[in-house]
Write an enzyme that holds these catalytic residues in place. Structure first.
Site, PDB file in Angstrom:
ATOM      1  N   SER A 190       0.813  -1.217   0.000  1.00 48.86           N
ATOM      2  CA  SER A 190       0.000   0.000   0.000  1.00 48.86           C
ATOM      3  C   SER A 190       0.845   1.266   0.000  1.00 48.86           C
ATOM      4  O   SER A 190       2.012   1.259   0.388  1.00 48.86           O
ATOM      5  CB  SER A 190      -0.902   0.018   1.228  1.00 48.86           C
ATOM      6  OG  SER A 190      -1.569  -1.209   1.371  1.00 48.86           O
TER       7      SER A 190
HETATM    8  N1  SAH Z   1      -0.953  -5.090   4.174  1.00 47.11           N
HETATM    9  C1  SAH Z   1      -0.255  -5.362   2.945  1.00 47.11           C
HETATM   10  C2  SAH Z   1      -1.118  -5.020   1.752  1.00 47.11           C
HETATM   11  C3  SAH Z   1      -1.087  -6.130   0.758  1.00 47.11           C
HETATM   12  S1  SAH Z   1      -2.341  -6.058  -0.488  1.00 47.11           S
HETATM   13  C4  SAH Z   1       1.082  -4.654   2.898  1.00 47.11           C
HETATM   14  O1  SAH Z   1       1.372  -3.847   3.787  1.00 47.11           O
HETATM   15  O2  SAH Z   1       1.861  -4.918   1.992  1.00 47.11           O
HETATM   16  C5  SAH Z   1      -3.621  -7.061   0.211  1.00 47.11           C
HETATM   17  C6  SAH Z   1      -3.283  -8.488   0.511  1.00 47.11           C
HETATM   18  O3  SAH Z   1      -4.502  -9.128   0.906  1.00 47.11           O
HETATM   19  C7  SAH Z   1      -2.761  -9.296  -0.659  1.00 47.11           C
HETATM   20  O4  SAH Z   1      -1.520  -9.850  -0.320  1.00 47.11           O
HETATM   21  C8  SAH Z   1      -3.797 -10.385  -0.869  1.00 47.11           C
HETATM   22  O5  SAH Z   1      -3.264 -11.634  -1.257  1.00 47.11           O
HETATM   23  C9  SAH Z   1      -4.434 -10.476   0.506  1.00 47.11           C
HETATM   24  N2  SAH Z   1      -5.774 -11.056   0.535  1.00 47.11           N
HETATM   25  C10 SAH Z   1      -6.802 -10.876  -0.337  1.00 47.11           C
HETATM   26  N3  SAH Z   1      -7.873 -11.604   0.032  1.00 47.11           N
HETATM   27  C11 SAH Z   1      -7.527 -12.265   1.173  1.00 47.11           C
HETATM   28  C12 SAH Z   1      -8.198 -13.176   2.040  1.00 47.11           C
HETATM   29  N4  SAH Z   1      -9.447 -13.570   1.823  1.00 47.11           N
HETATM   30  N5  SAH Z   1      -7.523 -13.640   3.102  1.00 47.11           N
HETATM   31  C13 SAH Z   1      -6.249 -13.280   3.352  1.00 47.11           C
HETATM   32  N6  SAH Z   1      -5.548 -12.410   2.582  1.00 47.11           N
HETATM   33  C14 SAH Z   1      -6.182 -11.910   1.506  1.00 47.11           C
END
Ligand code: SAH
Length: 213
Positions: free
Chosen positions: A61
């Site tokens: 993000s």
């Molecule tokens: N907090 C992260 C943001 C990553 S983007 C950071 O600081 O980098 C969002 C993430 O949510 C992705 O890695 C994606 O794979 C995950 N995601 C999406 N749906 C999900 C679910 N149902 N359960 C767990 N993770 C999920």
């Protein structure tokens, strides 16, 4: 004593300019080297205030959004925090500096494993990771003082909000029409109050554990 990276000073200034005024949040972000959490090929852009690609087609993000979401949670140092979407681990690393313990769920094994290595490399030992479907929260560890979704929910994430303590706060990007709105949920006497914070852009929350990787 090490001198702060001038690029980090620049980033913190832009966070302040964007509305991150909570000193504890700013300090936690200043102590979290974002270059550790981005793929090597993007290392030179790690201090730019923008989202960047990570493995498995996901994104780390934008720092300003990370700051505003973290600030909205008003985390206390005794808090047990649930994060849905470990991704790069950057948001979790920041949360870990403010909370007692962070529970972070990711549906991609690859991402979860890399993030875990980064936490160890950074000497962080209060993050517990899990590979699973975060749309179900983490029932075995519930309830939580704070909850953060870093992937966009198609509607109010009730299954997860059920795992929020009374007096607790959750923040989540939620789909609304063609937009995503960052919503803050406050639970008081079992009732949830919703507050719209801003328009955002996150990857979608996808049900189930990822089959590939
Ligand atoms: N907090 C992260 C943001 C990553 S983007 C950071 O600081 O980098 C969002 C993430 O949510 C992705 O890695 C994606 O794979 C995950 N995601 C999406 N749906 C999900 C679910 N149902 N359960 C767990 N993770 C999920």
């Amino acid at each position: 004593m090490s001198f702060p990276d001038p690029r980090m000073i620049q980033l913190v200034m832009s966070l302040r300019g964007g509305g991150v005024t909570d000193m504890a949040v700013l300090a936690a972000m200043e102590r979290t080297p974002r270059e550790v959490f981005v793929p090597d090929r993007f290392a030179d852009q790690a201090f730019d205030d923008r989202a960047l690609p990570i493995d498995c087609g996901q994104t780390i993000s934008q720092p300003l959004i990370v700051g505003l979401m973290t600030q909205a949670l008003k985390i206390g140092d005794r808090d047990k925090v649930l994060e849905i979407g470990t991704g790069s681990g950057y948001q979790a690393a920041i949360l870990s500096k403010l909370a007692r313990r962070v529970y972070s769920v990711e549906r991609y094994r690859t991402l979860s494993k890399i993030a875990e290595e980064r936490f160890h490399g950074q000497g962080i030992n209060n993050i517990v990771t899990r590979i699973g479907d975060g749309s179900l929260g983490w029932p075995e560890q519930a309830p939580f003082d704070r909850v953060i979704l870093t992937a966009s929910a198609p509607k109010r994430p009730d299954a997860i909000l059920d795992q929020l303590k009374d007096g607790g706060i959750a923040v989540a990007p939620v789909d609304r029409g063609h937009e995503q709105i960052l919503v803050r949920y406050d639970k008081q006497d079992g009732q949830i109050t919703e507050t719209d914070l801003m328009t955002v852009r996150f990857v979608p929350l996808v049900k189930g554990v990822a089959k590939a990787m």
